[in-house]
Structure formats: C-alpha cells, structure tokens
Enzyme design. Structure first.
Site, PDB file in Angstrom:
ATOM      1  N   ASP A 145       0.836  -1.197   0.000  1.00 53.59           N
ATOM      2  CA  ASP A 145       0.000   0.000   0.000  1.00 53.59           C
ATOM      3  C   ASP A 145       0.877   1.255   0.000  1.00 53.59           C
ATOM      4  OD1 ASP A 145      -1.913   1.922   0.451  1.00 53.59           O
ATOM      5  OD2 ASP A 145      -2.852   0.894   2.126  1.00 53.59           O
ATOM      6  N   GLY A 194      -5.286   3.265  -7.859  1.00 48.27           N
ATOM      7  CA  GLY A 194      -5.564   3.439  -9.289  1.00 48.27           C
ATOM      8  C   GLY A 194      -4.889   4.651  -9.908  1.00 48.27           C
ATOM      9  N   ASP A 215     -10.713   3.730  -1.338  1.00 50.04           N
ATOM     10  CA  ASP A 215     -11.327   2.689  -0.504  1.00 50.04           C
ATOM     11  C   ASP A 215     -12.839   2.576  -0.680  1.00 50.04           C
ATOM     12  OD1 ASP A 215      -8.770   2.600   0.417  1.00 50.04           O
ATOM     13  OD2 ASP A 215      -9.304   2.720   2.540  1.00 50.04           O
TER      14      ASP A 215
HETATM   15  C1  GAL Z   1      -5.671   1.964   2.815  1.00 51.28           C
HETATM   16  C2  GAL Z   1      -6.108   0.816   1.926  1.00 51.28           C
HETATM   17  C3  GAL Z   1      -7.112  -0.011   2.706  1.00 51.28           C
HETATM   18  C4  GAL Z   1      -6.465  -0.519   3.972  1.00 51.28           C
HETATM   19  C5  GAL Z   1      -5.884   0.644   4.779  1.00 51.28           C
HETATM   20  C6  GAL Z   1      -5.069   0.166   5.959  1.00 51.28           C
HETATM   21  O1  GAL Z   1      -4.751   2.756   2.140  1.00 51.28           O
HETATM   22  O2  GAL Z   1      -6.665   1.312   0.744  1.00 51.28           O
HETATM   23  O3  GAL Z   1      -7.573  -1.083   1.898  1.00 51.28           O
HETATM   24  O4  GAL Z   1      -5.451  -1.426   3.634  1.00 51.28           O
HETATM   25  O5  GAL Z   1      -5.050   1.460   3.977  1.00 51.28           O
HETATM   26  O6  GAL Z   1      -4.474   1.201   6.669  1.00 51.28           O
END
Ligand code: GAL
Length: 390
Positions: A145, A194, A215
């Site tokens: 991420d 994306g 999200d």
């Molecule tokens: C976001 C991600 C989520 C989740 C979250 C955890 O950036 O899109 O799916 O993983 O971080 O902190």
C-alpha cells in the site's frame, strides 16, 4: 498422458518464472481480508477464527482460500533490521502454519514507505529483508500500500509529478524483485488507489492485482460509484493480472439484500478478486448464500479470464456482460434507481442474434430458449443476473 521425452522437453521450456506466472492468480484471488471488519483492532486470535470459519461456513469449499491480515500487525525492527510483529501477533510463523493446516493460504500487508496508512512500520529500505521474512513465515500474498511512500515522493521530487511517478514505479518494482528472489510464489497486490493508470504498467512490474480506486465502504453510494466506474478497464485484466475494485462489503453495514446481490454480481462480471470483509464466524445464512453461490463464483472464476464491461447505460439501468468459456456470456441487468423498473435485454446487443438459452442465476431457474429479447422487472438497487448460451 505425455510421453517421457516430451514431458522432459516441456519441463525444460518452462523456466521457474513462467511456472510462477502460471500458478499465481490464474483466476482472480478469493479469500477474506481483516480490514473491512476489524481495521486496526485485528489480532492473531481473529485471524485464526476467520480461518476456522472459512472452513466451517463453506467459504473454503466455495473457493475462498486466502486469509489476509491487513494493516496494524507490525512491531519494531530488531538490531539486524528484521521486522517483528507487534503484541497482537505473538507468533507469525505459528499463525501461518495454523492457516496452512486448514488447507488455506495466508496474506500480509506492507507499504513501500517508512510507515503504513495506519502509521505502522513499512518496508522502506528493508524490502529484501521483509520479503525474506514473509517467505520464512510462509506468507502467500502481499498487499503493498503506497501510503507512507507519498511523503518520500514529495520530499525527494517536489513539484515534479513525472519523477514522483517513476519513484513509485521503482518502489513497486523493488519489492517485486525481492519477492521473486525468495522463490516462494507470493501473490503481489498493488494498492495505490488506481493512480497514474496503474493497469497499464502494474502487470509489467509483477502485479497480480492492482487497486483501481480509493477505498470502498459498506454503503450503496460508494460501492456503486466504484463498481460502475470500472467500464473500459476489461482489456487490462487476464490470468495472473487483475483489476481490483477493492474488497467485498457483502454482509457489512446496512446494504440491503438486493444491494448485496448487485455488489456480488458486479464484482463477478468484473472478474474482480473476491475478498470477503465480513464477520465469517457470525455470518447470517442470507450473506453466506450470496458469497458462496457457486454459479456466481463460476462467472468470476471463469477460466477464460476475461473481465466484463458495460454494454449500455440508459438512465439508472445498466447492462454489463462478461464472456465465459464455451461461448457463454454472463449478463447483469442492473437497476440503480430507487424504484423497480422493467428492463429489456435484446440478445443481439450481447452477441446472441439468433436467440439464446437463458439461465437466471440468482433465481436458479432455466428460462428456456428465448428468441429476440427478455424483459424482466428489476427491483430497486437490484440486479437480474443471467447466463446466456447458444
Ligand atoms: C488503505 C487501503 C485499505 C487498507 C488501509 C489500511 O490505504 O486502501 O484497503 O489497507 O489502507 O491502513
């Protein structure tokens, strides 16, 4: 059966990397992820309970295999720089062994930045070390991420978006190499929302799946905003590399029965990864029936590996279709309106000019061979999911 000499020749042609490419995510990954339910509260005990429930609920038999720990498992690095889990996860190897003992696979989460979104330790400048740690634990899936890496990008290349994009690509490539160097098949999931048309370059950097949006959350508006915005991305998906419109919220929040059917049908037509995010240990029969519907899963997991796309959108009515093996096609008739509406599918619109044998998937009913079109009332926020064959 292959004769021994031909089998040997074939084995010589298949290098380890082609073998990896063939076995990892040949169809969209299916499993469960901790984030949508637990967010930062997830513990070892929750993950074991999810693995147990995956088996007892019938999810495993339906094809859900990965049990994925999302953010907030990380502790500190030791004197050698090796990352330790925090006190919520006392024994990662033991946990992985437990999940494997159930015939399941286990996933984990990190960031190319110094910190993750939830401000836990990321893999920045420890990529090889972390990949080795994951492999030693027996990890089968990594969600990577972007989060904390954005700060590095803006610090090192202020006002230079092109350089920032290149830095991001390099960071994803670095972990790709580190994962491959372990020799363990590990599904590699990009999560950078994306940006910069990741579908164009992600697969080349080893992505088996890449998030296409920000999200999801368990609301009708967010789920449909994401799901129906996937038009045009079909050509980027295929065996080993999938668009990821984010995890499932089926059974979460206040989504109604019809909204859950819309969510599951649309994700199946999109050949999306199916990562449940609900409480598997207390799953109502209604939720389980949606998540484990064999015919819907077969649409998502169809071996052709073709993502579906929008056929038409007229006001709140959208028709989407996905090619399936043996010349079949899955067709979703979606109603985004607040009242039920009659919807007509002309078979010629989806390549069945000579008529089609029609199966109503959620209704579990064969409708017989129909000539030119099919008209049906679709409930508010609902779907009629069909499979057409010649
Ligand atoms: C976001 C991600 C989520 C989740 C979250 C955890 O950036 O899109 O799916 O993983 O971080 O902190």
């Amino acid at each position: 059966m292959l004769r021994p000499v031909r089998a040997l020749l074939l084995a010589a042609l298949l290098t380890p990397s082609t073998l990896l490419a063939q076995t990892v995510a040949a169809t969209p990954p299916m499993g469960w992820n901790s984030w949508n339910l637990f967010a930062g509260r997830v513990t070892d005990k929750d993950v074991r309970a999810a693995a147990d429930a995956m088996v007892t609920s019938g999810m495993k038999d339906a094809g859900y295999i990965y049990v994925n720990i999302d953010d907030t498992w990380q502790g500190q690095r030791d004197a050698q720089g090796i990352l330790q889990p925090n006190s919520k996860f006392p024994d990662m190897k033991g946990l992985a062994d437990y999940v494997h003992s159930k015939g399941l696979k286990i996933g984990i989460y990190s960031s190319p930045g110094p910190t993750t979104c939830a401000k836990y330790e990321g893999s920045y400048q420890h990529e090889e070390q972390d990949a080795k740690t994951y492999a030693a634990w027996g990890i089968d899936y990594l969600k990577y991420d972007l989060c904390g890496f954005r700060k590095i990008m803006t610090q090192e290349a202020p006002n230079d978006p092109a350089k920032q994009t290149q830095m991001m690509k390099d960071a994803y490539e670095k972990m790709n190499k580190a994962l491959k160097a372990t020799g363990r098949p590990i599904v590699y999931s990009f999560c950078q929302y994306g940006w910069d048309a990741v579908w164009e370059w992600g697969p080349g950097l080893g992505a088996n799946l890449w998030r296409t949006t920000g999200d999801i959350n368990p609301t009708w508006d967010r789920m449909t905003l994401i799901g129906f915005s996937q038009a045009g991305l079909a050509k980027y998906a295929g065996p080993g590399h999938w668009n990821d419109p984010d995890m499932l919220e089926v059974g979460n929040g206040k989504l109604t029965h019809d909204e859950n059917l819309t969510h599951m049908s649309l994700w199946a037509i999109l050949a999306a990864p199916l990562l449940a995010g609900n409480d598997l240990s207390q799953m109502p029969a209604e939720t389980s029936a949606i998540l484990t519907n064999k015919e819907v899963i077969a649409i998502d997991q169809d071996p052709l590996g073709k993502q579906g796309d929008r056929v038409s959108a007229v006001g709140p009515v959208e028709i989407w279709a996905k090619p399936l093996k043996d010349g079949q096609k899955a067709v979703g008739l979606f109603n985004r309106d607040d009242t039920s509406l009659p919807v007509t599918l002309k078979f010629s619109e989806v390549g069945f000019s000579g008529g089609a044998k029609v199966r109503d998937v959620w209704g579990a009913k064969d409708l017989g061979k129909l000539k030119d079109s099919y008209t049906v009332s679709v409930p508010r926020h609902g779907v009629v999911l069909l499979v057409l064959s010649k």
